[in-house]
Design an enzyme around this catalytic site. Structure first.
Site, PDB file in Angstrom:
ATOM      1  N   LYS A  35      -2.322  -1.597  -3.760  1.00 33.66           N
ATOM      2  CA  LYS A  35      -3.166  -0.412  -3.703  1.00 33.66           C
ATOM      3  C   LYS A  35      -2.321   0.841  -3.748  1.00 33.66           C
ATOM      4  CE  LYS A  35      -6.323   1.834  -0.548  1.00 33.66           C
ATOM      5  NZ  LYS A  35      -6.994   1.767   0.730  1.00 33.66           N
ATOM      6  N   LYS A  90       0.851  -1.189   0.000  1.00 32.34           N
ATOM      7  CA  LYS A  90       0.000   0.000   0.000  1.00 32.34           C
ATOM      8  C   LYS A  90       0.883   1.233   0.000  1.00 32.34           C
ATOM      9  CE  LYS A  90      -3.731   2.322   2.437  1.00 32.34           C
ATOM     10  NZ  LYS A  90      -4.677   2.273   3.554  1.00 32.34           N
ATOM     11  N   GLU A 104       7.144  -6.909   1.391  1.00 29.45           N
ATOM     12  CA  GLU A 104       5.908  -6.798   2.185  1.00 29.45           C
ATOM     13  C   GLU A 104       4.995  -8.007   1.949  1.00 29.45           C
ATOM     14  OE1 GLU A 104       4.912  -4.861   4.493  1.00 29.45           O
ATOM     15  OE2 GLU A 104       5.936  -2.932   4.353  1.00 29.45           O
ATOM     16  N   SER A 117     -10.258   5.828  -4.604  1.00 28.22           N
ATOM     17  CA  SER A 117     -11.127   6.990  -4.770  1.00 28.22           C
ATOM     18  C   SER A 117     -10.658   7.944  -5.866  1.00 28.22           C
ATOM     19  CB  SER A 117     -11.232   7.738  -3.438  1.00 28.22           C
ATOM     20  OG  SER A 117      -9.944   8.120  -2.965  1.00 28.22           O
ATOM     21  N   TYR A 158     -15.430   1.154  -6.770  1.00 30.12           N
ATOM     22  CA  TYR A 158     -16.687   1.819  -6.440  1.00 30.12           C
ATOM     23  C   TYR A 158     -17.726   1.624  -7.537  1.00 30.12           C
ATOM     24  CZ  TYR A 158     -13.764   3.721  -2.797  1.00 30.12           C
ATOM     25  OH  TYR A 158     -12.905   3.828  -1.717  1.00 30.12           O
ATOM     26  N   ARG A 194     -10.507  10.903   1.712  1.00 32.60           N
ATOM     27  CA  ARG A 194     -10.446  11.716   2.944  1.00 32.60           C
ATOM     28  C   ARG A 194     -11.782  12.390   3.181  1.00 32.60           C
ATOM     29  NH1 ARG A 194      -4.574  11.968   3.079  1.00 32.60           N
ATOM     30  NH2 ARG A 194      -4.323   9.713   3.018  1.00 32.60           N
TER      31      ARG A 194
HETATM   32  C1  PBG Z   1      -7.181   3.320   5.453  1.00 25.41           C
HETATM   33  C2  PBG Z   1      -7.637   3.303   4.038  1.00 25.41           C
HETATM   34  C3  PBG Z   1      -7.523   4.322   3.092  1.00 25.41           C
HETATM   35  C4  PBG Z   1      -8.124   3.852   1.930  1.00 25.41           C
HETATM   36  C5  PBG Z   1      -8.605   2.572   2.196  1.00 25.41           C
HETATM   37  N1  PBG Z   1      -8.271   2.240   3.510  1.00 25.41           N
HETATM   38  C6  PBG Z   1      -6.993   5.702   3.221  1.00 25.41           C
HETATM   39  C7  PBG Z   1      -5.544   5.928   3.366  1.00 25.41           C
HETATM   40  O1  PBG Z   1      -4.742   5.000   3.470  1.00 25.41           O
HETATM   41  O2  PBG Z   1      -5.173   7.104   3.419  1.00 25.41           O
HETATM   42  C8  PBG Z   1      -8.224   4.593   0.634  1.00 25.41           C
HETATM   43  C9  PBG Z   1      -9.264   4.098  -0.315  1.00 25.41           C
HETATM   44  C10 PBG Z   1      -9.548   5.021  -1.436  1.00 25.41           C
HETATM   45  O3  PBG Z   1      -8.859   6.041  -1.634  1.00 25.41           O
HETATM   46  O4  PBG Z   1     -10.492   4.731  -2.178  1.00 25.41           O
HETATM   47  N2  PBG Z   1      -8.250   3.014   6.337  1.00 25.41           N
END
Ligand code: PBG
Length: 326
Positions: free
Chosen positions: A250, A198, A235, A276, A315, A208
């Site tokens: 991700k 990630k 990882e 997102s 989504y 956010r």
């Molecule tokens: C952390 C988490 C995040 C996302 C999924 N799980 C935010 C981050 O790591 O800042 C992001 C998912 C997205 O942007 O669609 N709980």
């Protein structure tokens, strides 16, 4: 005679192209991330993710049933607490009556084993500083103190009916600690979809807003540097050794090279999260008439599958599943 090789022969008709397509995209490959918020009377639009909402418990149940009817492979639930319920340790993320665990219970009683119910196992939505863990006296994210919280959170989510937990905080040792806690409590059948690779990505921006994040600063002391490839393999190896049942990369689209390498190496199913910002970019370009939305969505999902994802969190899961079934 030139050319003697003519690859275009296999592209001539839709039937030929269909016959030789290498990558398939089916509803079962898609997982829908969903947001359930505390204290709402009706669903709330997320302005940077047009078409995605923060759900009430009622609208969550309805949207989940619709997704399952459309044939999606699973659901990934995020909780959005009221601001006044945030604290430095993220207690409302762990409490059995916190919004995430209430949402899990609602979905579990509605859907049972007809779908795969997943939960985000991370504290950032619930902490008043917005970080994924608890802080030490210098304000740094304290890895090992956070692990203890994740173990508690995992048990609460398993009790609430999650089939798979999604530890997404990038703390060292999180998969192993959660596995041990689940096993000790008799939850040996609850698995983990580990967010293994990630990255600290600018493309999380709209998320956010989606979770009403309180974060100041960034997550670069725990999420990975976008410049690194080899680190992701490390990882993944660690998460597999700690007992991950699936691994995830991700974001997806800017990291397809990493996804390919992880897929080549992993001995368990591999997921990728179309996040997102990826959703927002395609949605915004389409709203301007600059790209064909539905075609771009399907192309992006197919590309993520082609790069090696068995499972894609998106989504668009419900909508795309509907197109694919037609
Ligand atoms: C952390 C988490 C995040 C996302 C999924 N799980 C935010 C981050 O790591 O800042 C992001 C998912 C997205 O942007 O669609 N709980």
């Amino acid at each position: 005679m030139f050319p003697t090789e003519r690859p275009r022969r296999l592209r001539r008709t839709p039937a030929l192209r269909r016959l030789v397509g290498e990558t398939s995209l089916e509803p079962r490959h898609l997982v829908l991330p969903m947001f359930v918020a505390d204290g709402l009377d009706e669903p709330r639009e997320i302005s940077s993710m047009p078409g995605v909402v923060q759900h009430t418990l009622d609208s969550l149940r309805r949207a989940a049933a619709e997704a399952v009817d459309a044939g999606v492979g699973g659901l990934m639930l995020f909780g959005v607490p009221r601001d006044e319920d945030k604290d430095p340790s993220g207690a409302s993320g762990i409490a059995p009556d916190g919004i995430l665990n209430r949402g899990l219970r609602a979905l579990s009683s509605e859907l049972g084993d007809t779908t795969v119910l997943m939960a985000d196992t991370c504290l950032d939505e619930f902490t008043d500083h917005g970080h994924c863990g608890v802080l030490d006296s210098n304000g740094a994210v304290d890895n090992d103190a956070t692990l203890a919280r994740y173990a508690e959170m995992a048990l609460a989510q398993a009790d609430a009916g999650a089939h798979l937990l999604g530890p997404s905080g990038m703390m060292d040792g999180q998969v192993g600690v959660i596995r041990a806690a689940l096993d000790a409590a008799g939850h040996t059948d609850v698995g983990q979809l580990a967010y293994s690779a990630k990255y600290a990505s600018a493309f999380y921006g709209p998320f956010r807003e989606a979770v009403g994040s309180s974060l100041q600063g960034d997550r670069r002391t725990y999420q990975q540097n976008p410049a690194n490839r080899r680190e992701s393999l490390h990882e993944v190896d660690l998460d597999l050794a700690e007992g991950a049942d699936m691994v995830m990369v991700k974001p997806a689209m800017s990291y397809l090279d990493v996804l390919r390498e992880v897929a080549d190496r992993s001995t368990v199913p591999v997921a990728a999260y179309q996040i997102s910002g990826e959703y927002a970019m395609i949605t915004a370009a389409a709203a301007n008439g600059w790209i064909d939305r539905d075609a771009a969505v399907l192309e992006s999902l197919t590309s993520i599958r082609r790069a090696g994802a068995d499972i894609v969190l998106t989504y668009w899961a419900t909508e795309a599943a509907g197109w694919l079934r037609r």
